[in-house]
Scaffold this active site. Structure first.
Site, PDB file in Angstrom:
ATOM      1  N   GLY A 111       0.812  -1.223   0.000  1.00  0.00           N
ATOM      2  CA  GLY A 111       0.000   0.000   0.000  1.00  0.00           C
ATOM      3  C   GLY A 111       0.845   1.273   0.000  1.00  0.00           C
ATOM      4  N   GLU A 114       1.750   1.791  -3.538  1.00  0.00           N
ATOM      5  CA  GLU A 114       0.496   2.169  -4.201  1.00  0.00           C
ATOM      6  C   GLU A 114       0.126   3.626  -3.888  1.00  0.00           C
ATOM      7  OE1 GLU A 114      -1.416  -1.267  -2.397  1.00  0.00           O
ATOM      8  OE2 GLU A 114      -1.936  -2.025  -4.382  1.00  0.00           O
TER       9      GLU A 114
HETATM   10  N1  CAA Z   1       1.351  -3.627   8.824  1.00  0.00           N
HETATM   11  C1  CAA Z   1       1.363  -3.610  10.175  1.00  0.00           C
HETATM   12  N2  CAA Z   1       2.469  -3.432  10.916  1.00  0.00           N
HETATM   13  C2  CAA Z   1       3.629  -3.270  10.263  1.00  0.00           C
HETATM   14  C3  CAA Z   1       3.699  -3.283   8.865  1.00  0.00           C
HETATM   15  C4  CAA Z   1       2.485  -3.451   8.130  1.00  0.00           C
HETATM   16  N3  CAA Z   1       2.445  -3.424   6.807  1.00  0.00           N
HETATM   17  N4  CAA Z   1       4.985  -3.106   8.487  1.00  0.00           N
HETATM   18  C5  CAA Z   1       5.692  -2.992   9.626  1.00  0.00           C
HETATM   19  N5  CAA Z   1       4.885  -3.083  10.697  1.00  0.00           N
HETATM   20  C6  CAA Z   1       5.239  -3.014  12.108  1.00  0.00           C
HETATM   21  C7  CAA Z   1       5.875  -4.313  12.594  1.00  0.00           C
HETATM   22  O1  CAA Z   1       4.883  -5.256  12.918  1.00  0.00           O
HETATM   23  C8  CAA Z   1       6.667  -3.831  13.799  1.00  0.00           C
HETATM   24  O2  CAA Z   1       5.770  -3.662  14.858  1.00  0.00           O
HETATM   25  P1  CAA Z   1       6.199  -4.124  16.351  1.00  0.00           P
HETATM   26  O3  CAA Z   1       7.397  -3.285  16.685  1.00  0.00           O
HETATM   27  O4  CAA Z   1       4.992  -3.799  17.180  1.00  0.00           O
HETATM   28  O5  CAA Z   1       6.518  -5.571  16.262  1.00  0.00           O
HETATM   29  C9  CAA Z   1       7.118  -2.442  13.380  1.00  0.00           C
HETATM   30  O6  CAA Z   1       6.253  -2.038  12.294  1.00  0.00           O
HETATM   31  C10 CAA Z   1       8.555  -2.414  12.853  1.00  0.00           C
HETATM   32  O7  CAA Z   1       8.653  -3.389  11.824  1.00  0.00           O
HETATM   33  P2  CAA Z   1       9.745  -4.571  11.816  1.00  0.00           P
HETATM   34  O8  CAA Z   1      10.099  -4.944  13.219  1.00  0.00           O
HETATM   35  O9  CAA Z   1       9.220  -5.656  10.955  1.00  0.00           O
HETATM   36  O10 CAA Z   1      10.965  -3.815  11.153  1.00  0.00           O
HETATM   37  P3  CAA Z   1      12.130  -4.475  10.275  1.00  0.00           P
HETATM   38  O11 CAA Z   1      13.158  -3.429  10.120  1.00  0.00           O
HETATM   39  O12 CAA Z   1      12.558  -5.794  10.824  1.00  0.00           O
HETATM   40  O13 CAA Z   1      11.441  -4.756   8.848  1.00  0.00           O
HETATM   41  C11 CAA Z   1      10.035  -4.256   6.955  1.00  0.00           C
HETATM   42  C12 CAA Z   1      10.932  -3.683   8.067  1.00  0.00           C
HETATM   43  C13 CAA Z   1      10.882  -5.037   5.968  1.00  0.00           C
HETATM   44  C14 CAA Z   1       9.378  -3.078   6.248  1.00  0.00           C
HETATM   45  C15 CAA Z   1       8.979  -5.181   7.581  1.00  0.00           C
HETATM   46  O14 CAA Z   1       8.325  -4.490   8.643  1.00  0.00           O
HETATM   47  C16 CAA Z   1       7.926  -5.647   6.633  1.00  0.00           C
HETATM   48  O15 CAA Z   1       8.169  -6.517   5.824  1.00  0.00           O
HETATM   49  N6  CAA Z   1       6.700  -5.067   6.723  1.00  0.00           N
HETATM   50  C17 CAA Z   1       5.569  -5.501   5.936  1.00  0.00           C
HETATM   51  C18 CAA Z   1       5.689  -5.022   4.504  1.00  0.00           C
HETATM   52  C19 CAA Z   1       4.539  -5.545   3.669  1.00  0.00           C
HETATM   53  O16 CAA Z   1       4.400  -6.735   3.467  1.00  0.00           O
HETATM   54  N7  CAA Z   1       3.697  -4.623   3.170  1.00  0.00           N
HETATM   55  C20 CAA Z   1       2.570  -4.961   2.361  1.00  0.00           C
HETATM   56  C21 CAA Z   1       1.341  -5.095   3.203  1.00  0.00           C
HETATM   57  S1  CAA Z   1      -0.015  -5.729   2.320  1.00  0.00           S
HETATM   58  C22 CAA Z   1      -0.673  -4.440   1.484  1.00  0.00           C
HETATM   59  O17 CAA Z   1      -0.159  -3.341   1.470  1.00  0.00           O
HETATM   60  C23 CAA Z   1      -1.958  -4.739   0.791  1.00  0.00           C
HETATM   61  C24 CAA Z   1      -2.455  -3.698  -0.145  1.00  0.00           C
HETATM   62  O18 CAA Z   1      -2.019  -3.590  -1.264  1.00  0.00           O
HETATM   63  C25 CAA Z   1      -3.544  -2.839   0.244  1.00  0.00           C
END
Ligand code: CAA
Length: 260
Positions: A111, A114
């Site tokens: 997102g 996006e």
């Molecule tokens: N949703 C909810 N929480 C999220 C998030 C997300 N998309 N991305 C990160 N966070 C949160 C984590 O859960 C974490 O929270 P806590 O400290 O409470 O555990 C905090 O943010 C920090 O994140 P990380 O500990 O994971 O940080 P990192 O440095 O190890 O990794 C990252 C960073 C690679 C960005 C990793 O957080 C990640 O992969 N995030 C998800 C990315 C993703 O898959 N995005 C797509 C979502 S689906 C979507 O967007 C659908 C759509 O098209 C509408």
């Protein structure tokens, strides 16, 4: 206007919109999407704003996607409604009658990518990373990724990125046309403001009509598109700024636009 997860700042003719959920790397939950909708209500009505910069708080992330914790247990209908909410707000942003520059410091995932694509222009820091990781989470991109990414970078590259969920760095994003410019992280906001200043030096109504003509024209065939262009071109001649711009040119003096 009470906003929970977005900061709206205005300075002269520029608005800066900051997605502010740093603990979740600015992930978009429905509360944040609704905040953005409220911000758009404000920006749509504010004739004094000529350009908008959209960014994320902190250096680590622009927006790390839609909120996975909120999506995890959704039913089919709830999933559809969440997608419709995101798409409604992003489409509104795309159609806002002011140019929007995305200033992308770090992660622009799902997102977040996006959201950046719903802006007019994208400036990325050298540290920015882009991906559509949805298929790896068992979903499709849901806030316009399947539609805007192929329009921006071409169908083949969009399919590659969406099917593989590959993360690309800023330089590759630049080379495929996903971003306009890559700059050092420390100068990201200055670069975005500099581009906003270049835009705001021009006639605001003309810029608004350029956006309208490009956006609407890209959705129809070229014959209809040039009619849209002619309509918007004609509208400019009903403005004071057209007279001012051309008179200033003829008189070899600086122009003084009034947004009228
Ligand atoms: N949703 C909810 N929480 C999220 C998030 C997300 N998309 N991305 C990160 N966070 C949160 C984590 O859960 C974490 O929270 P806590 O400290 O409470 O555990 C905090 O943010 C920090 O994140 P990380 O500990 O994971 O940080 P990192 O440095 O190890 O990794 C990252 C960073 C690679 C960005 C990793 O957080 C990640 O992969 N995030 C998800 C990315 C993703 O898959 N995005 C797509 C979502 S689906 C979507 O967007 C659908 C759509 O098209 C509408």
């Amino acid at each position: 206007m009470e906003l929970k997860n977005i900061i709206l700042e205005k300075s002269e003719h520029l608005a800066i919109v900051t997605i502010n959920r740093p603990k979740a790397l600015n992930a978009l939950n429905s509360e944040t999407l609704k905040d953005l909708d409220v911000v758009l209500d404000d920006l749509e009505k504010d004739n004094n704003i000529y350009c908008v910069i959209l960014t994320g708080s902190g250096e680590k992330a622009f927006v790390a996607g839609a909120d996975i914790s909120e999506m995890k247990d959704l039913s089919e209908e709830e999933g559809r409604n969440f997608g419709l909410l995101g798409n409604k707000v992003f489409r509104r942003l795309e159609k806002l009658d002011k140019p929007v520059i995305a200033a992308i410091s770090g992660f622009a995932l799902g997102g977040g990518c996006e959201l950046a694509m719903a802006c007019d222009i994208r400036i990325a820091s050298e540290k920015a990373k882009f991906a559509q990781p949805e298929a790896g989470l068992g979903i499709t991109p849901g806030f316009g990724g399947t539609q805007r990414l192929p329009r921006l970078v071409g169908e083949g590259k969009a399919k590659e990125l969406i099917y593989t969920c590959a993360t690309i760095k800023a330089d590759e994003a630049l080379s495929i046309g996903l971003v306009n410019k890559v700059v050092p992280l420390e100068s990201l906001m200055d670069e975005a403001k500099a581009m906003a200043s270049l835009i705001m030096a021009n006639a605001p109504i003309a810029v608004k009509l350029c956006k309208d003509a490009i956006n609407r024209g890209m959705q129809v065939d070229i014959d209809k598109a040039v009619e849209i262009e002619a309509g918007d071109f004609g509208k400019c001649f009903a403005t004071e700024d057209q007279k001012e711009g051309m008179t200033a040119f003829m008189e070899r003096r600086a122009k003084n636009f009034s947004n009228k």
